[in-house]
Motif scaffolding. Structure first.
Motif, short mmCIF file in Angstrom:
data_model
loop_
_atom_site.label_atom_id
_atom_site.label_comp_id
_atom_site.label_asym_id
_atom_site.label_seq_id
_atom_site.Cartn_x
_atom_site.Cartn_y
_atom_site.Cartn_z
N THR A 144 -24.46 -24.44 31.29
CA THR A 144 -24.97 -23.13 31.70
C THR A 144 -25.94 -22.59 30.65
O THR A 144 -26.11 -23.17 29.57
CB THR A 144 -23.84 -22.11 31.89
OG1 THR A 144 -23.33 -21.71 30.60
CG2 THR A 144 -22.72 -22.66 32.74
N MET A 178 -27.36 -19.87 40.38
CA MET A 178 -26.71 -18.73 39.75
C MET A 178 -25.22 -18.74 40.05
O MET A 178 -24.80 -18.80 41.21
CB MET A 178 -27.32 -17.41 40.22
CG MET A 178 -26.84 -16.23 39.37
SD MET A 178 -27.66 -14.67 39.77
CE MET A 178 -26.90 -14.29 41.34
N GLU A 230 -27.58 -24.33 34.53
CA GLU A 230 -28.84 -24.95 34.17
C GLU A 230 -28.84 -25.25 32.68
O GLU A 230 -28.02 -24.71 31.93
CB GLU A 230 -30.02 -24.03 34.50
CG GLU A 230 -30.03 -22.73 33.73
CD GLU A 230 -31.15 -21.79 34.12
OE1 GLU A 230 -31.79 -22.03 35.17
OE2 GLU A 230 -31.38 -20.80 33.39
N TYR A 282 -26.57 -18.89 34.90
CA TYR A 282 -27.03 -19.98 35.76
C TYR A 282 -26.40 -21.30 35.33
O TYR A 282 -26.16 -21.54 34.13
CB TYR A 282 -28.54 -20.13 35.67
CG TYR A 282 -29.34 -19.08 36.39
CD1 TYR A 282 -29.62 -19.19 37.75
CD2 TYR A 282 -29.84 -17.98 35.72
CE1 TYR A 282 -30.37 -18.23 38.41
CE2 TYR A 282 -30.60 -17.01 36.37
CZ TYR A 282 -30.85 -17.14 37.72
OH TYR A 282 -31.60 -16.19 38.37
N ARG A 310 -27.78 -12.86 33.94
CA ARG A 310 -27.53 -13.82 35.02
C ARG A 310 -27.09 -15.16 34.44
O ARG A 310 -27.82 -15.78 33.67
CB ARG A 310 -28.79 -14.02 35.86
CG ARG A 310 -29.31 -12.77 36.52
CD ARG A 310 -30.38 -13.12 37.52
NE ARG A 310 -31.05 -11.95 38.06
CZ ARG A 310 -31.87 -11.97 39.10
NH1 ARG A 310 -32.14 -13.12 39.70
NH2 ARG A 310 -32.44 -10.86 39.53
N ASP A 337 -28.97 -22.05 45.19
CA ASP A 337 -29.42 -21.47 43.94
C ASP A 337 -28.37 -21.67 42.85
O ASP A 337 -27.17 -21.54 43.11
CB ASP A 337 -29.68 -19.97 44.16
CG ASP A 337 -30.33 -19.32 42.96
OD1 ASP A 337 -31.58 -19.24 42.96
OD2 ASP A 337 -29.61 -18.91 42.03
#
Length: 695
Positions: free
Chosen positions: A431, A399, A350, A348, A346, A397
């Motif tokens: 990411t 993702m 972040e 993300y 996944r 979210d």
């Protein structure tokens, strides 16, 4: 589903979701000859799922409660478009029993289970009792109606720590905490309730014994309206952070045929106990002795469903649509086969280096170079809801996409995953791609030594400072030198060949009657220093005899000869001492200057660089402020201005992308003043407070 209807009326599907799942559903629906309708909020007006739909309807402002969670707005969009069915995807309204009932009243097919099944599993406490009746093993815990603080604390004490606090109406890691000791219980309970209210408008809690080294193994089930039920084998989703899955694989490593059958049959019993119809996932905890315990059932399609599709060769979304049309399941249990191994990573938005804080921004580039990396398109799949140029907002979210690969066995699939991660080019937004590479290449993961605390157990290794070699510094220097050349070319006036010949316009180290020479300083990110003699600085002296000659690099006393050739996109071929290697190389602007990021199948290398003969050696004052790391909402201020605090002490709590984030004191000192109050919305980079450092 609410009720099967005539296939002839089912010609248009509204997708009540966004991102990669909306794009995926629309792709399958179109393959089946169905028209598609997207819904969107103001924040998603130009989103990929909107661009790909046959029709699109605005349903409200950016806030999910006023758009994607707005039942009336979604139903109105279905009616306006003439859609005969609604596919909920996952998240948002996908497990909302009231929405399912509203669809039935409106004569619209809900592509999913009946409201009664969602309600049965949505209340996790009641679901435990139903599973016990069906003979499904349960983890010891408390699932009662008494929700007073004192009672919950007593139950946790009786179960024995560590315990897991979990939102009764929750999922996706929201409203969930591991409590290691009694004195941590109240703070964890308060935080779980806040998150649960924000995400589900419900703050009821359940408590379970936290198994210290379990694996998270889930079974994909499918039922139709004719009484048929099958399991499509299992997935291992043990690698998680904050109870959200990061890497998933199918089948689960180490499963025997007998254990696979026992878990699969238990999962089908669980689904049939509640009259289930459609795609669902029964989640189990599997201990080291092969005992498994029911954890929860997700009454929807799961994010990780593609790994099941890869090993079975079945399109689960097509199965959903056909079952919703009233058809029986396409295959019986004995007709289902399992082939090879599959992983899903996944991606993300972040920052793993800063406690996985969500990131926002504009995706300057988003691409997977399959051909250049020599990857087989049949073995690698990127399910994405974004494209280059799209904006990643604070509202949903984080993702961005799912990278799914398949191989003949686990080792082959894992090697393909590492190559595909290296070929994934994402720029403009921070990411977790580099972190995914470190996970996938970790020896314990490669050996399938898995449990739900894998990241915590291997934290020091996963976040260890990278050990750089001379080849890393030399390769980064070549990227920097190539960038300087590109910058010079971009400044050159068109149709003016004499511009390059002028020594006054040269920035490539040109010297009269001597080789070109440029001196570059490189160091690990965050260790940049104006002091050229700092231990963190590696100086590269680069010389060459002309623009077509190789660079002669000197790192300390080590000479190297190197060339760089640009391939497609950000792919470059770097040759050092005759050894040629393909990497993805890009430059990222940071607060400290520029980072060079190089990625290959062995992982990511990141170095900050500057040109030594073009550096400002000024000294900078340290800021005494704290800024918002992302867009979000202030939840709580945890200290009074003027109160002495120690470094690392929590100062305030923010909420962004459905998760809480705590900001801590950067040093010993005290907060002079807060600039925002609880409930205020802040933007990324906003100054949150003034902090006085203790002298």
């Amino acid at each position: 589903m609410s009720q099967p209807i005539d296939t002839a009326r089912f010609t248009k599907v509204l997708v009540a979701n966004r991102g990669e799942i909306a794009c995926r559903v629309m792709r399958t629906a179109r393959h089946m000859g169905l028209a598609t309708v997207a819904v969107y909020s103001d924040a998603d007006a130009n989103a990929r799922h909107v661009r790909e739909a046959d029709e699109a309807i605005r349903i409200g402002p950016a806030a999910a409660r006023e758009s994607y969670l707005n039942v009336a707005a979604v139903l109105d969009a279905a009616k306006r478009s003439g859609a005969g069915a609604v596919h909920p995807g996952y998240g948002f309204l996908s497990e909302n029993a009231e929405f399912v009932e509203a669809c039935a009243k409106a004569g619209i097919v809900f592509i999913g289970p009946p409201a009664s099944a969602i309600a049965a599993m949505g209340d996790k406490s009641a679901a435990k009792a139903r599973m016990a009746n069906a003979g499904v093993p349960l983890v010891p815990g408390y699932h009662g109606d008494d929700q007073t603080d004192d009672l919950l604390k007593r139950e946790a004490d009786a179960i024995g720590y560590p315990v897991l606090l979990k939102a009764s109406a929750g999922g996706g890691g929201k409203g969930m905490r591991v409590v290691e000791a009694p004195d941590q219980f109240q703070a964890a309970l308060d935080g779980c309730r806040r998150e649960s209210r924000a995400a589900f408008n419900d703050d009821r809690m359940l408590i379970e014994k936290y198994l210290t080294q379990p694996r998270h193994v889930e079974v994909q089930v499918f039922c139709d309206a004719h009484g048929n039920g099958v399991y499509l084998f299992e997935r291992d989703c043990s690698v998680q952070r904050r109870h959200q899955k990061v890497l998933e694989e199918a089948p689960a490593p180490g499963m025997t045929a007998e254990l696979r059958r026992e878990m699969g049959e238990a999962a089908v019993r669980a689904a049939q106990e509640i009259g289930y119809v459609g795609a669902g996932t029964v989640e189990f905890l599997l201990d080291a002795d092969g005992r498994f315990y029911f954890m929860e059932m997700n009454t929807r399609l799961q994010v990780e469903h593609p790994v099941t599709e890869m090993i079975t060769g079945q399109d689960l979304v097509e199965w959903q649509l056909r079952v919703a049309m009233g058809e029986p399941l396409p295959l019986a249990q004995n007709e289902l086969t399992l082939t090879g191994h599959s992983f899903e990573a996944r991606l993300y938005a972040e920052d793993p280096e800063h406690d996985f804080l969500p990131a926002t921004g504009t995706l300057e580039r988003f691409d997977l170079d399959l051909l250049g990396a020599g990857l087989n398109a049949d073995k690698v799949r990127l399910d994405s809801g974004v494209d280059s140029g799209d904006t990643v907002s604070m509202h949903y979210d984080p993702m961005l996409a799912k990278l799914i690969v398949h191989g003949d066995d686990r080792a082959q699939a894992l090697a393909t995953l590492n190559r595909a991660l290296a070929a994934l080019d994402v720029q403009g937004v921070v990411t977790n791609r580099g972190f995914l590479q470190r996970l996938a290449s970790h020896p314990a993961f490669q050996a399938a030594e898995l449990d739900t605390r894998f990241i915590e157990h291997h934290h020091d290794e996963l976040f260890a400072a990278k050990q750089y070699r001379n080849d890393d510094y030399a390769a980064a220097a070549l990227v920097a030198l190539e960038q300087l050349g590109r910058e010079q070319d971009s400044r050159a006036p068109r149709e003016d060949a004499s511009w390059h010949r002028s020594p006054w316009n040269r920035h490539d180290g040109f010297r009269l009657n001597a080789p070109h020479r440029i001196r570059v300083a490189l160091c690990p990110p965050g260790e940049a220093s104006d002091d050229e003699t700092s231990d963190s600085i590696v100086t590269v002296d680069a010389q060459r005899d002309g623009v077509d000659a190789p660079w002669r690099l000197i790192l300390g006393d080590t000479p190297l000869e190197g060339r760089l050739a640009r391939l497609s996109g950000d792919a470059v071929a770097i040759t050092l001492e005759g050894y040629r290697k393909r990497v993805q190389a890009r430059l990222e602007r940071t607060a400290q200057g520029h980072d060079i990021v190089m990625t290959d199948a062995q992982g990511e290398t990141r170095l900050t660089w500057r040109r030594l003969d073009a550096v400002d050696h000024g000294h900078h004052e340290a800021e005494s402020t704290l800024t918002a790391p992302m867009h979000g909402t202030v939840v709580a201020l945890l200290v009074e201005p003027g109160t002495p605090v120690e470094k690392g002490m929590p100062l305030m709590v923010m909420e962004a992308m459905k998760m809480e984030h705590t900001l801590s004191a950067p040093a010993d000192g005290h907060v002079e003043s807060f600039h925002f109050a609880a409930g205020d919305t802040v933007g990324q980079g906003d100054v949150l407070l003034e902090f006085n450092v203790k002298q």
